[in-house]
Design an enzyme around this catalytic site. Structure first.
Site, mmCIF file in Angstrom:
data_model
loop_
_atom_site.group_PDB
_atom_site.id
_atom_site.type_symbol
_atom_site.label_atom_id
_atom_site.label_comp_id
_atom_site.label_asym_id
_atom_site.label_seq_id
_atom_site.Cartn_x
_atom_site.Cartn_y
_atom_site.Cartn_z
ATOM 1 N N ASN A 15 0.813 -1.112 0.115
ATOM 2 C CA ASN A 15 0.014 0.059 -0.072
ATOM 3 C C ASN A 15 0.927 1.260 0.119
ATOM 4 O O ASN A 15 1.381 1.658 1.137
ATOM 5 C CB ASN A 15 -0.986 0.010 1.218
ATOM 6 N N LYS A 57 -0.025 4.208 -0.473
ATOM 7 C CA LYS A 57 -0.651 5.597 -0.034
ATOM 8 C C LYS A 57 -0.237 6.790 -0.723
ATOM 9 O O LYS A 57 -0.274 6.624 -1.972
ATOM 10 C CB LYS A 57 -0.177 5.799 1.583
ATOM 11 N N HIS A 111 -9.257 0.710 5.354
ATOM 12 C CA HIS A 111 -8.142 1.048 6.178
ATOM 13 C C HIS A 111 -8.396 2.090 7.328
ATOM 14 O O HIS A 111 -9.122 3.111 7.121
ATOM 15 C CB HIS A 111 -7.108 1.583 4.927
ATOM 16 N N GLU A 124 -6.727 4.655 8.020
ATOM 17 C CA GLU A 124 -6.667 6.046 7.397
ATOM 18 C C GLU A 124 -8.017 6.536 7.008
ATOM 19 O O GLU A 124 -8.203 7.805 7.095
ATOM 20 C CB GLU A 124 -5.392 6.095 6.666
ATOM 21 N N GLU A 147 -4.787 -5.495 10.536
ATOM 22 C CA GLU A 147 -3.938 -4.417 10.749
ATOM 23 C C GLU A 147 -4.278 -3.740 12.100
ATOM 24 O O GLU A 147 -4.867 -2.797 12.203
ATOM 25 C CB GLU A 147 -3.892 -3.122 9.439
ATOM 26 N N GLY A 187 2.807 2.135 10.834
ATOM 27 C CA GLY A 187 3.780 3.355 10.805
ATOM 28 C C GLY A 187 4.183 3.808 11.888
ATOM 29 O O GLY A 187 5.130 4.834 11.879
ATOM 30 N N SER A 195 3.885 -2.380 10.301
ATOM 31 C CA SER A 195 5.360 -2.355 10.382
ATOM 32 C C SER A 195 6.172 -3.578 9.828
ATOM 33 O O SER A 195 6.765 -4.263 10.558
ATOM 34 C CB SER A 195 5.687 -1.986 11.601
#
Length: 252
Positions: free
Chosen positions: A9, A11, A95, A97, A167, A173, A213
């Site tokens: 991904n 992003k 996701h 985000e 996730e 991140g 990660s």
């Protein structure tokens, strides 16, 4: 059929020229992969990237989002039908985000999943808990509710086309990775949920990815867990050496 997959991904990273170079470099380093490899590129790069992977075994593309309607006055949005017409096979939905920045919840994500499946796309559905939920020991309850709301309305044929990506939000991140035991525990829990709702055969054939990660130095121990079928990789997918090493770890 193998359950294994490694998806990157990207992003909102890479220009079109940078993205093309990255795809070429990864493909050169990996050759024909032993696992399915998916590049989740920015929307502006999808058509260019599709030309690069077309005809290459085990390589495909994912859109990072799509709108829940087939068409209409939705400025700046992309429909599932637009994606499938140019050969895109996957779409990342749910996701964290998108949940945090765009206010998406599992009811909306469920509609998007239905639309994606109707158009012939395979959704990569993301779920996972935040740190306070993990610290309270409620991760299975919260992730279970996400899975139920987003996926339980599907029929067995539809769910067989869905990939789940667990996730943990606290590991995305941050450089902090779930231990192999934590990853296996949650993946096994998700697989049990799918088995209870859709049957053992569906659950055993479902691809469940870990995201959070993932790096070359932890990929193999994560992917060696019996219910971890590969990864949805963020930052490490932007470096050809790192992403290639993760892909090779999944296929070993």
């Amino acid at each position: 059929m193998s359950r294994t997959m490694v998806a990157g991904n990207w992003k909102m990273n890479t220009t079109p020229s940078q993205g093309a170079s990255l795809i070429r470099e990864v493909m050169e380093k990996v050759g024909t992969p032993a696992t399915r490899v998916v590049f989740g590129v920015p929307a502006i790069q999808l058509m260019q990237a599709q030309e690069l992977v077309a005809g290459h075994t085990n390589y495909a593309l994912a859109a990072q989002n799509m709108h829940q309607e087939a068409n209409g006055a939705y400025t700046g949005e992309i429909s599932a039908e637009m994606l499938t017409e140019v050969g895109i096979e996957y779409v990342i939905l749910g996701h964290s985000e998108r949940r945090d920045y765009a206010g998406e919840d599992d009811d909306l994500i469920n509609v998007k999943i239905q639309r994606a499946l109707e158009a012939g796309l395979q959704p990569i559905y993301c779920c996972g808990e935040k740190l306070d939920i993990r610290e309270a020991g409620n991760q299975e309850l919260v992730v279970g509710k996400q899975v139920e709301q987003a996926l339980y309305s599907l029929d067995p044929d539809q769910i067989s086309k869905v990939i789940i990506a667990y996730e943990p939000v606290w590991a995305i991140g941050t450089g902090v990775t779930a231990s192999k035991e934590q990853a296996q525990e949650m993946h096994a829990s998700i697989r049990r949920m799918i088995a209870n709702q859709f049957g053992t055969d569906v659950a055993q054939n479902m691809t469940i990815l870990y995201g959070g990660s993932v790096k070359p130095n932890n990929a193999k121990e994560l992917f060696d867990q019996p219910d971890v079928d590969g990864g949805l990789v963020g930052g490490a997918s932007l470096d050809a050496d790192s992403f290639a090493a993760i892909i090779l770890a999944a296929g070993s």
